[in-house]
Design a protein around this motif. Structure first.
Motif, mmCIF file in Angstrom:
data_model
loop_
_atom_site.group_PDB
_atom_site.id
_atom_site.type_symbol
_atom_site.label_atom_id
_atom_site.label_comp_id
_atom_site.label_asym_id
_atom_site.label_seq_id
_atom_site.Cartn_x
_atom_site.Cartn_y
_atom_site.Cartn_z
ATOM 1 N N ILE A 275 1.213 -1.269 -0.333
ATOM 2 C CA ILE A 275 0.015 -0.009 -0.422
ATOM 3 C C ILE A 275 0.861 1.266 0.151
ATOM 4 O O ILE A 275 1.486 1.436 1.308
ATOM 5 C CB ILE A 275 -0.761 0.191 1.364
ATOM 6 C CG1 ILE A 275 -1.699 -0.888 0.810
ATOM 7 C CG2 ILE A 275 -1.463 1.096 0.873
ATOM 8 C CD1 ILE A 275 -2.077 -1.689 2.136
ATOM 9 N N LEU A 276 0.899 1.664 -1.273
ATOM 10 C CA LEU A 276 1.801 3.438 -1.487
ATOM 11 C C LEU A 276 0.605 4.592 -0.895
ATOM 12 O O LEU A 276 -0.846 4.474 -1.846
ATOM 13 C CB LEU A 276 2.537 2.927 -2.430
ATOM 14 C CG LEU A 276 3.153 4.385 -2.991
ATOM 15 C CD1 LEU A 276 3.949 4.427 -2.425
ATOM 16 C CD2 LEU A 276 3.383 3.881 -4.254
ATOM 17 N N GLY A 277 1.073 5.274 -0.433
ATOM 18 C CA GLY A 277 0.614 6.657 -0.232
ATOM 19 C C GLY A 277 1.231 7.637 -0.305
ATOM 20 O O GLY A 277 2.837 7.616 0.167
ATOM 21 N N THR A 278 1.138 8.637 -0.213
ATOM 22 C CA THR A 278 2.153 10.163 -0.619
ATOM 23 C C THR A 278 1.350 11.220 0.225
ATOM 24 O O THR A 278 0.123 10.743 0.306
ATOM 25 C CB THR A 278 1.860 10.660 -1.968
ATOM 26 O OG1 THR A 278 1.243 11.076 -2.719
ATOM 27 C CG2 THR A 278 3.322 9.331 -2.940
ATOM 28 N N GLY A 279 1.823 12.246 0.416
ATOM 29 C CA GLY A 279 1.376 13.761 1.323
ATOM 30 C C GLY A 279 2.821 14.887 0.534
ATOM 31 O O GLY A 279 3.880 14.298 0.344
ATOM 32 N N THR A 280 1.809 16.148 0.491
ATOM 33 C CA THR A 280 2.729 17.299 0.633
ATOM 34 C C THR A 280 1.822 18.092 1.833
ATOM 35 O O THR A 280 0.784 17.845 2.120
ATOM 36 C CB THR A 280 2.897 17.730 -0.102
ATOM 37 O OG1 THR A 280 1.595 18.593 -1.110
ATOM 38 C CG2 THR A 280 3.222 16.728 -1.831
ATOM 39 N N ASP A 281 2.428 19.475 1.741
ATOM 40 C CA ASP A 281 2.620 19.672 2.702
ATOM 41 C C ASP A 281 1.484 21.276 1.808
ATOM 42 O O ASP A 281 0.937 22.402 2.906
ATOM 43 C CB ASP A 281 3.083 20.828 4.069
ATOM 44 C CG ASP A 281 4.076 21.904 3.238
ATOM 45 O OD1 ASP A 281 4.414 21.368 1.823
ATOM 46 O OD2 ASP A 281 4.958 22.131 4.153
ATOM 47 N N HIS A 295 3.139 14.093 7.050
ATOM 48 C CA HIS A 295 3.125 12.829 7.812
ATOM 49 C C HIS A 295 1.782 12.315 8.397
ATOM 50 O O HIS A 295 1.423 11.446 8.450
ATOM 51 C CB HIS A 295 4.191 13.260 8.969
ATOM 52 C CG HIS A 295 4.263 11.688 10.220
ATOM 53 N ND1 HIS A 295 5.054 10.380 9.009
ATOM 54 C CD2 HIS A 295 4.160 10.902 11.161
ATOM 55 C CE1 HIS A 295 5.313 10.118 9.943
ATOM 56 N NE2 HIS A 295 4.879 10.077 11.150
ATOM 57 N N ALA A 296 0.946 12.877 9.460
ATOM 58 C CA ALA A 296 -0.102 12.325 10.551
ATOM 59 C C ALA A 296 -1.242 11.647 9.405
ATOM 60 O O ALA A 296 -1.028 11.044 9.560
ATOM 61 C CB ALA A 296 -0.229 13.437 11.437
ATOM 62 N N ALA A 297 -1.856 12.517 8.686
ATOM 63 C CA ALA A 297 -2.689 12.299 7.927
ATOM 64 C C ALA A 297 -2.170 11.933 6.651
ATOM 65 O O ALA A 297 -2.876 10.198 6.501
ATOM 66 C CB ALA A 297 -3.350 13.729 7.265
ATOM 67 N N LEU A 298 -1.348 11.219 6.401
ATOM 68 C CA LEU A 298 -0.810 10.552 5.087
ATOM 69 C C LEU A 298 -0.674 8.655 5.629
ATOM 70 O O LEU A 298 -1.343 7.878 5.582
ATOM 71 C CB LEU A 298 0.529 11.114 5.340
ATOM 72 C CG LEU A 298 1.054 9.265 3.579
ATOM 73 C CD1 LEU A 298 0.398 9.252 3.161
ATOM 74 C CD2 LEU A 298 2.604 10.176 3.311
ATOM 75 N N THR A 299 0.190 8.402 7.205
ATOM 76 C CA THR A 299 -0.396 7.560 8.018
ATOM 77 C C THR A 299 -1.722 7.024 8.257
ATOM 78 O O THR A 299 -2.126 6.340 8.371
ATOM 79 C CB THR A 299 0.884 7.899 9.144
ATOM 80 O OG1 THR A 299 1.746 8.373 8.903
ATOM 81 C CG2 THR A 299 0.610 7.113 10.223
ATOM 82 N N ALA A 300 -1.872 7.995 8.796
ATOM 83 C CA ALA A 300 -3.500 7.553 9.180
ATOM 84 C C ALA A 300 -4.353 6.949 7.815
ATOM 85 O O ALA A 300 -5.050 5.799 7.632
ATOM 86 C CB ALA A 300 -4.465 8.272 9.515
ATOM 87 N N ARG A 301 -3.873 7.220 6.572
ATOM 88 C CA ARG A 301 -4.927 7.322 5.148
ATOM 89 C C ARG A 301 -3.480 5.698 5.072
ATOM 90 O O ARG A 301 -5.494 4.767 4.221
ATOM 91 C CB ARG A 301 -4.254 7.573 4.300
ATOM 92 C CG ARG A 301 -5.010 7.448 2.941
ATOM 93 C CD ARG A 301 -5.228 8.860 2.103
ATOM 94 N NE ARG A 301 -4.100 9.545 2.081
ATOM 95 C CZ ARG A 301 -3.201 10.672 1.335
ATOM 96 N NH1 ARG A 301 -2.747 9.625 0.606
ATOM 97 N NH2 ARG A 301 -2.501 11.125 1.705
ATOM 98 N N VAL A 302 -2.665 5.954 4.520
ATOM 99 C CA VAL A 302 -2.036 4.340 4.728
ATOM 100 C C VAL A 302 -1.594 3.352 5.484
ATOM 101 O O VAL A 302 -2.740 1.952 5.121
ATOM 102 C CB VAL A 302 -0.651 3.821 4.968
ATOM 103 C CG1 VAL A 302 0.053 3.016 4.691
ATOM 104 C CG2 VAL A 302 -0.242 5.239 3.439
#
Length: 804
Positions: A275-281, A295-302
């Motif tokens: 499972i791959l996810g990405t995020g930026t600010d 970081h927080a939102a991405l970790t929760a989504r993954v």
């Protein structure tokens, strides 16, 4: 000759359940909406562009190369950009300092000289090409690569197949190596917001690999691995934008090891879920465009996706994708042979195989819809010049938002082909340009309202670009038209009041200030004005005037609908004085400028002065035959040559001019000369608007409604003598299904979207027509030549049959 050696890199698309077809049965198992290949894409930029297979969920995208010993999933996130407010002296494209009198001086020169060099316009406005300005504008970025290595796979595999099932949004690779059958299935889940992969071997313990994330060198990067999660995070050097990518590796059986270099190894597993996810600010919030650390939102989504597990992720994806893709079905009598897609494309139009050619056209049509589903979802940024896919740190044209046709073209098929909600990112993006566009309007032109020029980024760039070919303040007006057309298709009054009308009204406010009276005839004209990328800068270039005619025509209508009597009156007054940009010149052409200076030898790819034909509605053989004939003269002079997007626009032109055979000829040209092996459009290089424009043009051949009448099979080519299509949308919120044989309409079914009179046109109706309702009873109607009118009820289905 194609190489059959299969050792080499692969791009992984993290995915859904894919029914893998062994090569031995491929001949008998051709699927109508599947691209497939019997070799990997080369692990090069050319391989990415020409042969990789795209998946996406709107916000993220990835491409599948299909290597065996090594896989590479090249992936993207539409918010990862260089440039913008994080770069020193970013000006949103506006002047670094006011230049009082500059605009007036340009106008006076044009009145005195008739037309001036575009370079002189830029010089007067204080704009000149300079690298720092381009650097401040920025560019869309490749996020990175998910690299998978398989140490136990050696030698050449057998029964290799790489495919993309666009009906399910699933890509996959399968092969046999060392007596073990390996399957890899990939999809991009919009509901979960991640990319998913399932890797499996048919021998217990037969799967061993290492997974790691690699990112380009133009950023800081820290790689770690813990608990089966590989993480890479850092910041872009250009603007300090924070980014993070995570991949979780979940094995069925075997042993998992977190490595010091930030990779994860799975040894002796039966299967694996990645499972791959990405995020930026990034945040779409002018003027800073800065949000929280991802970081927080991405970790929760993954983690939420991982908790669902493969079966539920797969089911959610297939349901979501099918809900969109299955709305439209097209059958042109095609039948796919059991040949790889690149071979089928290479033979198109050459082997007198009409069933195969029609099948490729059907696939190409639906591929355009697939690419929009994959690159534009509510809540994401709109599809850019490459949709969501980009392999480069310095992509062509920054992979930006070109606003002088290309972004608009990306969304031409959305309404007509049942994907209206996928235009929401465009609507939100245009709404987001208003605030910076007000600054540009005031600072550069001393005007109210908002304005945008030929190109923009994700950071509110609304000022003029520093290149002589690209002075185009009409962009904001054109974008406003696209929003109003969404209302015409959906009749969503709440959308009109809250979204479209405020954008339209404020765009018109700019032009109320910008328009000037031409002393030669008293008409209102745009000055300075230019036909995109061609000719001098003048007063009242045809495209400018046609766009403004459409803006004020739509504004007058919309103002009446929302109860804004003042602006309905103001729009009507402007229209009474506005130069419409419609003139027939000395060699019978539709003039590109107000002056009759068109060169009959000019073959430039832009045919912008035909805006009034498409996407505008001023010119039609049905309403303005003389002007339609002049448009044909101009099109013939420009020839059928051009880049991929240009050919696609010409398909739409000829369809609107009711010449289906010429439109089909352009479609054939696009497939043969402007389409890559993976069916991406090429400018060159790859530019996705040609895919979207072709799907739009094919739809215009089957159904038109821009003149207020539902026009059935208006430009049916001889090559499509028999066929059927279901789920097309017409303005007025109607849904239309059509069946035809021997070039004649057999039956139409119209599901009404509103109450009141509906006009339907087809040449076969001249001999009479029969209309029945849902229970088979006759429906009262009137007929005038080829047009019938009847009273409709919302949601009711009407069967319309020509009487022979």
């Amino acid at each position: 000759m194609k190489k059959r050696l299969l050792a080499g890199p692969i791009v992984l698309v993290l995915g859904a359940a894919l029914t893998v077809v062994p090569a031995a049965t491929a001949q008998s198992a051709a699927k109508p909406y599947t691209l497939w290949y019997d070799e990997p894409a080369p692990d090069t930029n050319a391989g990415w562009e020409e042969r990789s297979l795209p998946i996406g969920n709107g916000a993220m995208g990835a491409t599948v190369f299909g290597g065996v010993q090594a896989e590479r999933l090249q992936f993207n996130d539409k918010t990862l950009w260089t440039g913008g407010p994080g770069v020193a002296d970013y000006t949103y494209g506006n002047w670094d300092a006011p230049r009082p009198g500059a605009l007036e001086a340009i106008r006076q020169r044009i009145w005195n000289e008739g037309g001036i060099s575009p370079n002189d316009v830029l010089a007067s406005l204080g704009l000149k090409s300079d690298t720092p300005r381009h650097r401040r504008f920025g560019a869309y970025q490749s996020f990175g690569d998910l690299r998978l290595t398989f140490p136990g796979l050696t030698g050449a595999p057998a029964d290799y197949r790489r495919e993309l099932d666009i009906a399910r949004g699933v890509a996959g690779v399968s092969f046999t190596a060392g007596g073990v059958r390996h399957t890899r299935e990939y999809f991009a889940s919009a509901p979960a917001g991640v990319i998913v992969a399932r890797l499996a071997a048919d021998r217990p313990g037969g799967l061993t690999f290492t997974a790691g994330i690699a990112v380009p060198a133009n950023r800081s990067a820290t790689a770690t691995a813990a608990g089966g999660r590989a993480t890479v995070k850092g910041a872009l050097t250009s603007n300090g934008m924070r980014y993070e990518a995570q991949v979780r590796v979940l094995g069925q059986g075997g042993t998992r090891t977190d490595n010091p270099d930030g990779t994860v190894t799975l040894t002796g597993a039966d299967s694996a879920l990645l499972i791959l996810g990405t995020g930026t600010d990034y945040a779409a919030d002018y003027p800073a465009y800065k949000g929280d650390d991802p970081h927080a939102a991405l970790t929760a989504r993954v983690d939420a996706a991982a908790a669902l597990g493969y079966a539920r992720l797969r089911h959610g994806h297939l349901t979501d994708h099918g809900r969109l893709f299955d709305r439209v079905r097209l059958d042109l009598g095609g039948s796919l042979p059991g040949d790889p897609t690149d071979d089928l494309l290479a033979r198109y139009g050459k082997d007198a195989a009409p069933a195969a050619d029609r099948a490729l056209e059907q696939l190409f049509y639906q591929y355009g819809r697939y690419l929009l589903i994959a690159s534009s979802r509510p809540g994401s940024l709109p599809a850019n010049l490459q949709g969501v896919w980009n392999v480069s740190e310095a992509p062509p044209w920054q992979s930006d938002y070109h606003l002088n046709i290309n972004l608009q073209m990306n969304y031409w098929p959305a309404e007509m082909t049942g994907l209206a909600e996928l235009a929401q990112p465009l609507h939100a993006y245009v709404g987001g340009l208003r605030e910076p566009g007000r600054v540009t309007a005031g600072q550069m032109y001393g005007a109210d309202g908002w304005v945008a020029h030929h190109a923009s980024n994700i950071f509110g760039h609304t000022g003029a670009w520093d290149h002589p070919a690209y002075f185009f303040p009409e962009s904001g007006a054109w974008l406003s038209l696209q929003l109003y057309d969404h209302y015409r298709f959906t009749l969503d009054e709440n959308y009109l009041k809250r979204t479209a009308y405020p954008v339209m009204k404020e765009a018109a406010q700019f032009w109320l200030d910008f328009l000037q009276t031409d002393p030669r005839d008293g008409r209102l004209v745009a000055i300075p004005s230019r036909s995109p990328e061609i000719g001098p800068t003048t007063a009242g270039a045809a495209m400018s005037q046609q766009i403004l005619w459409a803006l004020f025509t739509d504004l007058r209508e919309a103002a009446g609908l929302v109860g804004d009597g003042e602006y309905a009156t103001r729009a009507a007054r402007v229209l009474a004085r506005l130069d419409p940009g419609l003139r027939v010149g000395k060699w019978g052409q539709l003039q590109e400028w107000k002056e009759d200076i068109d060169d009959p030898a000019e073959t430039h790819r832009h045919v912008s002065h035909l805006f009034a034909v498409h996407p505008g509605r001023q010119i039609s053989p049905r309403t303005t035959p003389e002007l339609a004939q002049a448009a044909k003269v101009s099109l013939n002079a420009r020839t059928d040559a051009g880049t991929g997007w240009s050919k696609a626009w010409k398909i739409n032109f000829w369809a609107r001019l009711l010449d289906g055979d010429r439109a089909h000829k352009l479609l054939s040209d696009q497939l043969q000369t402007s389409t890559l092996a993976n069916l991406w459009d090429t400018h060159p290089p790859f530019q996705i608007d040609g895919n979207f424009g072709a799907t739009s043009g094919m739809t215009e051949m089957l159904l038109q409604s821009h003149l207020g009448t539902v026009d059935l099979l208006p430009a049916l080519p001889a090559s499509w003598a028999d066929g059927r299509v279901s789920g097309l949308r017409a303005r007025g919120a109607h849904t239309v299904d059509l069946t035809w044989a021997s070039g004649r309409l057999s039956e139409a079914r119209l599901t009404a979207g509103k109450s009141g009179p509906v006009e339907v046109r087809n040449a076969a109706f001249r001999g009479g027509v029969r209309i029945t309702g849902e229970r088979g009873g006759p429906v009262v109607h009137t007929r005038d030549g080829d047009t019938v009118t009847f009273q409709a009820r919302p949601g009711a289905v009407y069967r319309i049959v020509a009487v022979r």
